[in-house]
Design an enzyme around this catalytic site. Structure first.
Site, PDB file in Angstrom:
ATOM      1  N   ARG A 162      12.874  84.610 -90.733  1.00 41.49           N
ATOM      2  CA  ARG A 162      12.147  85.856 -90.990  1.00 41.49           C
ATOM      3  C   ARG A 162      12.857  87.193 -91.202  1.00 41.49           C
ATOM      4  O   ARG A 162      12.557  88.319 -91.770  1.00 41.49           O
ATOM      5  CB  ARG A 162      10.985  86.193 -90.025  1.00 41.49           C
ATOM      6  N   TYR A 176       3.109  90.255-104.016  1.00 36.09           N
ATOM      7  CA  TYR A 176       2.076  91.212-104.264  1.00 36.09           C
ATOM      8  C   TYR A 176       1.922  91.856-102.766  1.00 36.09           C
ATOM      9  O   TYR A 176       2.188  91.428-101.830  1.00 36.09           O
ATOM     10  CB  TYR A 176       0.583  90.504-104.537  1.00 36.09           C
ATOM     11  N   LYS A 180      -4.718  95.205 -94.458  1.00 31.57           N
ATOM     12  CA  LYS A 180      -5.902  94.599 -93.561  1.00 31.57           C
ATOM     13  C   LYS A 180      -6.633  95.970 -93.536  1.00 31.57           C
ATOM     14  O   LYS A 180      -6.267  96.922 -93.365  1.00 31.57           O
ATOM     15  CB  LYS A 180      -5.228  94.221 -92.124  1.00 31.57           C
ATOM     16  N   HIS A 203      -5.075  81.207 -89.754  1.00 25.74           N
ATOM     17  CA  HIS A 203      -4.120  81.802 -91.154  1.00 25.74           C
ATOM     18  C   HIS A 203      -2.776  80.532 -91.058  1.00 25.74           C
ATOM     19  O   HIS A 203      -2.756  80.217 -92.154  1.00 25.74           O
ATOM     20  CB  HIS A 203      -3.913  83.128 -91.217  1.00 25.74           C
ATOM     21  N   SER A 254      -8.121  86.742 -94.204  1.00 26.36           N
ATOM     22  CA  SER A 254      -7.963  87.203 -95.619  1.00 26.36           C
ATOM     23  C   SER A 254      -9.462  87.576 -96.208  1.00 26.36           C
ATOM     24  O   SER A 254      -9.813  88.619 -96.802  1.00 26.36           O
ATOM     25  CB  SER A 254      -7.394  86.104 -96.575  1.00 26.36           C
TER      26      SER A 254
HETATM   27  O1  76R Z   1       5.367  83.278 -89.468  1.00 26.74           O
HETATM   28  C1  76R Z   1       5.071  82.374 -89.299  1.00 26.74           C
HETATM   29  O2  76R Z   1       5.030  81.219 -89.919  1.00 26.74           O
HETATM   30  C2  76R Z   1       4.090  82.184 -88.092  1.00 26.74           C
HETATM   31  C3  76R Z   1       2.547  82.023 -88.354  1.00 26.74           C
HETATM   32  C4  76R Z   1       2.289  83.271 -89.647  1.00 26.74           C
HETATM   33  C5  76R Z   1       2.104  84.525 -89.345  1.00 26.74           C
HETATM   34  C6  76R Z   1       2.273  85.327 -87.870  1.00 26.74           C
HETATM   35  C7  76R Z   1       2.139  83.065 -91.067  1.00 26.74           C
HETATM   36  C8  76R Z   1       2.107  81.706 -91.368  1.00 26.74           C
HETATM   37  N1  76R Z   1       1.634  84.070 -91.388  1.00 26.74           N
HETATM   38  C9  76R Z   1       1.953  85.164 -90.443  1.00 26.74           C
HETATM   39  C10 76R Z   1       1.622  86.507 -90.667  1.00 26.74           C
HETATM   40 MN1  76R Z   1       1.124  84.465 -93.497  1.00 26.74          MN
HETATM   41  N2  76R Z   1       0.623  84.913 -95.275  1.00 26.74           N
HETATM   42  C11 76R Z   1      -0.111  85.890 -95.865  1.00 26.74           C
HETATM   43  C12 76R Z   1      -0.334  85.545 -97.273  1.00 26.74           C
HETATM   44  O3  76R Z   1      -3.117  86.030 -99.861  1.00 26.74           O
HETATM   45  C13 76R Z   1      -3.464  86.154 -98.911  1.00 26.74           C
HETATM   46  O4  76R Z   1      -4.535  85.507 -98.289  1.00 26.74           O
HETATM   47  C14 76R Z   1      -2.511  86.589 -97.677  1.00 26.74           C
HETATM   48  C15 76R Z   1      -1.219  86.573 -98.044  1.00 26.74           C
HETATM   49  C16 76R Z   1       0.153  84.367 -97.421  1.00 26.74           C
HETATM   50  C17 76R Z   1      -0.063  83.681 -98.841  1.00 26.74           C
HETATM   51  C18 76R Z   1       0.451  83.866 -96.360  1.00 26.74           C
HETATM   52  C19 76R Z   1       1.162  82.536 -96.108  1.00 26.74           C
HETATM   53  N3  76R Z   1       0.922  86.507 -93.065  1.00 26.74           N
HETATM   54  C20 76R Z   1       1.152  87.220 -91.897  1.00 26.74           C
HETATM   55  C21 76R Z   1       0.922  88.480 -92.125  1.00 26.74           C
HETATM   56  C22 76R Z   1       1.119  89.727 -90.948  1.00 26.74           C
HETATM   57  C23 76R Z   1       0.242  89.915 -90.096  1.00 26.74           C
HETATM   58  C24 76R Z   1       0.728  90.806 -88.842  1.00 26.74           C
HETATM   59  O5  76R Z   1       1.789  90.929 -88.707  1.00 26.74           O
HETATM   60  O6  76R Z   1      -0.227  91.620 -88.869  1.00 26.74           O
HETATM   61  C25 76R Z   1       0.322  88.752 -93.210  1.00 26.74           C
HETATM   62  C26 76R Z   1      -0.032  89.948 -93.974  1.00 26.74           C
HETATM   63  C27 76R Z   1       0.268  87.552 -93.817  1.00 26.74           C
HETATM   64  C28 76R Z   1      -0.092  87.136 -95.187  1.00 26.74           C
HETATM   65  N4  76R Z   1       1.676  82.718 -93.582  1.00 26.74           N
HETATM   66  C29 76R Z   1       1.921  81.487 -92.756  1.00 26.74           C
HETATM   67  C30 76R Z   1       1.453  82.067 -95.129  1.00 26.74           C
HETATM   68  C31 76R Z   1       1.875  80.526 -94.945  1.00 26.74           C
HETATM   69  C32 76R Z   1       2.191  79.558 -95.848  1.00 26.74           C
HETATM   70  C33 76R Z   1       2.154  80.282 -93.687  1.00 26.74           C
HETATM   71  C34 76R Z   1       2.653  79.064 -92.810  1.00 26.74           C
HETATM   72  C35 76R Z   1       4.017  79.315 -92.687  1.00 26.74           C
HETATM   73  C36 76R Z   1       4.852  77.901 -92.459  1.00 26.74           C
HETATM   74  O7  76R Z   1       4.838  77.287 -93.404  1.00 26.74           O
HETATM   75  O8  76R Z   1       5.585  77.790 -91.549  1.00 26.74           O
END
Ligand code: 76R
Length: 280
Positions: A162, A176, A180, A203, A254
């Site tokens: 990360r 993109y 929030k 999520h 989302s």
């Molecule tokens: O980092 C990690 O894997 C831990 C779990 C996780 C966090 C904390 C995680 C997992 N995300 C996190 C944070 Mn995410 N993510 C998005 C989008 O299109 C949309 O609807 C939203 C865009 C996608 C597609 C996505 C995918 N995530 C966040 C945050 C920050 C929030 C904060 O810190 O306030 C955002 C904005 C965000 C948005 N997320 C995952 C994914 C995927 C595929 C995972 C699984 C990760 C994995 O495979 O290990």
């Protein structure tokens, strides 16, 4: 005499590098054909070589990470994603492109400035143990130990990825920006941490199902750009981009709280191939 008697004794030196993590820049360019037509065949050929070299991740002084892609649609033709500890090393690429022979022919159409971070919702080992208990895993069972150990092994690698990400070997990408929302009826920022954390856990569970098909990098941009996060997704096949974005729209985080900016879909190519593809 000490001019600042109350200054804390041990402040770190001022710096433009992050204490932890990297700076990140997404850049998008459109080819301006009128400007291309002003260049001689020689200039164009030299310009293509110069540009390929500026974007070459192996060159001397290259940023820690730089990836080139060819963008679909009218929004842009060429996409760059650049990460480095030093924001001026990143900016130097932007300036080198502008000042190069092809500079006048490459119109910047979009940029996004962000930083890498470990989200506050990534569970610590203790929080993960708590989560396992809540999910009904018996804390005295071998399964509990095994899951906790596996997470403890994975966590440092995940945090490294990360903060200091490697680009995955996947050929399609989309970028993109997102926020929030702070609407009166759905305000992420007035929710208690426990609720936000539960929503982000939902999520994450939904995202993990795409492991191997989609790789994501969420970069933070609050205070750095007009949106709060940049979402970069790389996919094994293009349809996974649609699948993951669609699926995650149903996650409450989302569905209720997210808003999205423009989407840039692009296909990764080595710099020389991307430049050749532009037909400058
Ligand atoms: O980092 C990690 O894997 C831990 C779990 C996780 C966090 C904390 C995680 C997992 N995300 C996190 C944070 Mn995410 N993510 C998005 C989008 O299109 C949309 O609807 C939203 C865009 C996608 C597609 C996505 C995918 N995530 C966040 C945050 C920050 C929030 C904060 O810190 O306030 C955002 C904005 C965000 C948005 N997320 C995952 C994914 C995927 C595929 C995972 C699984 C990760 C994995 O495979 O290990």
């Amino acid at each position: 005499m000490n001019q600042r008697p109350h200054a804390p004794a041990q402040l770190p030196d001022p710096t433009i590098k992050m204490t932890e993590g990297w700076h990140c820049l997404h850049l998008y360019y459109r080819v301006n054909q009128a400007a291309v037509s002003q260049l001689s065949a020689d200039e164009r050929s030299r310009g293509r070589d110069e540009l390929a070299e500026i974007l070459n991740p192996e060159r001397e002084g290259a940023p820690a990470r730089i990836q080139t892609s060819v963008v679909s649609g009218h929004r842009a033709d060429l996409g760059l994603m650049i990460l480095d500890p030093d924001p001026l090393v990143i900016d130097a690429v932007q300036q080198a492109v502008r000042a190069s022979t092809l500079g006048p022919a490459l119109e910047p159409t979009y940029s996004f400035v962000s930083i890498t971070e470990v989200s506050e919702y990534v569970p610590t080992l203790e929080q993960y143990a708590e989560r396992l208990k809540q999910e009904g895993t018996d804390p005295s069972s071998p399964a509990f130990d095994a899951k906790l150990n596996a997470y403890g092994q994975r966590l440092p690698m995940m945090n490294q990825q990360r903060l200091y990400p490697d680009f995955p070997a996947l050929p399609s990408m989309t970028f993109y920006p997102m926020n929030k929302i702070r609407d009166p009826q759905a305000n992420w920022y007035t929710q208690p941490f426990s609720s936000r954390s539960a929503l982000m856990a939902e999520h994450a569970t939904s995202g993990i199902k795409f492991a191997g098909r989609v790789s994501q990098l969420i970069t933070a941009s609050t205070g750095f750009d007009d949106w709060e996060w940049g979402v970069t997704l790389w996919a094994r096949a293009p349809e996974h981009i649609k699948e993951i974005v669609y699926t995650m729209r149903f996650d409450r985080a989302s569905a209720e709280y997210a808003e999205f900016g423009p989407f840039y879909v692009s296909y990764i190519l080595p710099p020389a191939d991307a430049v050749a593809h532009l037909r400058i």
